[in-house]
Write a protein that holds these residues in place. Structure first.
Motif, mmCIF file in Angstrom:
data_model
loop_
_atom_site.group_PDB
_atom_site.id
_atom_site.type_symbol
_atom_site.label_atom_id
_atom_site.label_comp_id
_atom_site.label_asym_id
_atom_site.label_seq_id
_atom_site.Cartn_x
_atom_site.Cartn_y
_atom_site.Cartn_z
ATOM 1 N N ARG A 136 26.411 31.218 -37.616
ATOM 2 C CA ARG A 136 25.840 32.337 -36.877
ATOM 3 C C ARG A 136 25.061 33.217 -37.846
ATOM 4 N NH1 ARG A 136 28.535 37.676 -33.881
ATOM 5 N NH2 ARG A 136 26.517 38.729 -33.739
ATOM 6 N N THR A 137 23.908 33.709 -37.389
ATOM 7 C CA THR A 137 23.161 34.687 -38.171
ATOM 8 C C THR A 137 23.926 36.000 -38.132
ATOM 9 O OG1 THR A 137 21.072 33.618 -37.622
ATOM 10 C CG2 THR A 137 20.962 35.868 -38.452
ATOM 11 N N GLU B 115 23.143 40.119 -36.092
ATOM 12 C CA GLU B 115 21.969 40.103 -35.238
ATOM 13 C C GLU B 115 22.379 39.966 -33.790
ATOM 14 O OE1 GLU B 115 18.739 37.499 -35.914
ATOM 15 O OE2 GLU B 115 18.242 38.295 -37.886
ATOM 16 N N TYR B 116 21.820 40.841 -32.957
ATOM 17 C CA TYR B 116 22.018 40.740 -31.513
ATOM 18 C C TYR B 116 20.660 40.709 -30.834
ATOM 19 C CZ TYR B 116 27.024 41.419 -31.877
ATOM 20 O OH TYR B 116 28.354 41.237 -32.152
ATOM 21 N N PHE C 100 20.626 29.781 -22.498
ATOM 22 C CA PHE C 100 20.149 30.409 -23.711
ATOM 23 C C PHE C 100 18.765 29.889 -24.051
ATOM 24 C CE2 PHE C 100 23.075 26.907 -24.575
ATOM 25 C CZ PHE C 100 22.209 26.003 -25.169
ATOM 26 N N GLU C 101 18.130 30.549 -25.012
ATOM 27 C CA GLU C 101 16.844 30.089 -25.523
ATOM 28 C C GLU C 101 17.119 29.160 -26.700
ATOM 29 O OE1 GLU C 101 14.924 33.685 -26.609
ATOM 30 O OE2 GLU C 101 15.014 34.529 -24.574
ATOM 31 N N THR C 102 16.418 28.041 -26.733
ATOM 32 C CA THR C 102 16.684 27.075 -27.801
ATOM 33 C C THR C 102 15.392 26.606 -28.442
ATOM 34 O OG1 THR C 102 17.839 24.999 -28.329
ATOM 35 C CG2 THR C 102 16.668 25.087 -26.244
ATOM 36 N N GLN D 82 22.638 34.712 -32.441
ATOM 37 C CA GLN D 82 21.834 33.533 -32.746
ATOM 38 C C GLN D 82 22.700 32.547 -33.520
ATOM 39 O OE1 GLN D 82 18.408 33.348 -35.780
ATOM 40 N NE2 GLN D 82 17.351 33.606 -33.824
ATOM 41 N N GLN E 201 18.306 25.892 -32.968
ATOM 42 C CA GLN E 201 18.529 27.336 -33.055
ATOM 43 C C GLN E 201 18.653 27.894 -31.640
ATOM 44 O OE1 GLN E 201 16.587 29.763 -36.212
ATOM 45 N NE2 GLN E 201 15.551 30.731 -34.483
ATOM 46 N N LYS E 202 19.799 28.498 -31.349
ATOM 47 C CA LYS E 202 20.077 28.997 -30.005
ATOM 48 C C LYS E 202 20.202 30.525 -30.038
ATOM 49 C CE LYS E 202 22.720 24.851 -28.789
ATOM 50 N NZ LYS E 202 24.009 24.308 -28.330
ATOM 51 N N THR E 203 19.479 31.177 -29.156
ATOM 52 C CA THR E 203 19.563 32.622 -29.011
ATOM 53 C C THR E 203 20.097 32.933 -27.627
ATOM 54 O OG1 THR E 203 17.661 32.902 -30.482
ATOM 55 C CG2 THR E 203 18.294 34.798 -29.132
#
Length: 243
Positions: free
Chosen positions: A192-193, A196-197, A225-227, A200, A154-156
């Motif tokens: 992609r979700t 949502e911003y 990114f955050e993973t 994600q 999961q990447k944000t």
């Protein structure tokens, strides 16, 4: 003259407010028609997480197999992917809900069984990439996985004070890198979700050294990114038996 001008301004404000109210009313009607019980709406994709809360005498393996069989038997709801989170009594599903009025089949079953669940709306990464001007044919992504070590990545993607244009360029660059990773032979599915911003993305795929190296290359690139990585197994091969 001043009083007359004030009256004109107030009238225009009232007209604008009336128009805005009308737009909200129309928007409300459209929203209700989409979210209501209309069985002819377009199909939607969902990720559904199902957790089995602790319960005395619970047979976790039996419950998970029951979820597997029940979900596969739902009408007008197709199971695109189904996974069991390793080490936790949690099932992760990606569903294509072909008719909204069939959704309660799942929710009623889960509620009556005492399972905890959450859902989020998804859409395919190829569709999102296309909006950014990147063509990733959907057949480049996997539609099934075998009995192998799998993961959810999961990447944000944080904004980091980027403008909308720069943010979209960042996401475009990410998908261009994905094309290279897929062409190198790494298998993955991507969603992609929705709405949502920050953006994600969720990737499902096998754990392979080559894939991890490619991921690391992107992680340490500019605009990282955050993973979050979760190890899973294909529910199709889950038996609940010790090997």
């Amino acid at each position: 003259m001043r009083i007359f001008n004030e009256l004109v301004v107030r009238r225009r404000v009232l007209e604008i407010n009336d128009f805005a109210t009308m737009l909200l009313f129309v928007f409300g009607l459209v929203t209700l028609s989409v979210l209501g019980t209309n069985c002819d709406r377009n199909a939607l994709l969902y990720r559904v997480d199902i957790s089995l809360p602790p319960k005395e005498g619970r047979d976790e393996a039996s419950d998970i197999l029951s979820i597997k069989d029940t979900v596969n038997g739902l009408t007008n709801i197709s199971v695109l992917f189904s996974f069991k989170e390793l080490g936790n009594p949690r099932v992760v599903l990606v569903l294509d809900v072909e008719k909204a009025c069939r959704w309660n089949q799942l929710t009623q079953y889960l509620s009556s069984s005492g399972y905890e669940y959450s859902s989020r709306t998804l859409y395919h990464c190829s569709d999102y990439a296309k909006e950014l001007g990147v063509d990733i044919p959907k057949d480049m992504w996997e539609t099934s996985f075998g009995d192998e070590e799998l993961m959810i990545e999961q990447k944000t993607f944080p904004f980091n004070d980027l403008s909308t244009v720069d943010y979209n360029l960042k996401m475009r660059w990410k998908f261009e890198k994905d094309i290279g990773i897929l062409k190198s032979g790494h298998k993955a599915a991507c969603f992609r979700t929705l709405a949502e911003y920050p953006v994600q993305l969720m990737y499902f795929g096998p754990i392979k050294p080559s894939g991890i190296e490619a991921i690391e290359e992107v992680v340490h690139a500019p605009g990282n990114f955050e993973t979050e990585i979760t190890q899973i197994q294909n529910l199709d091969y889950y038996t609940g038996q010790c090997n």
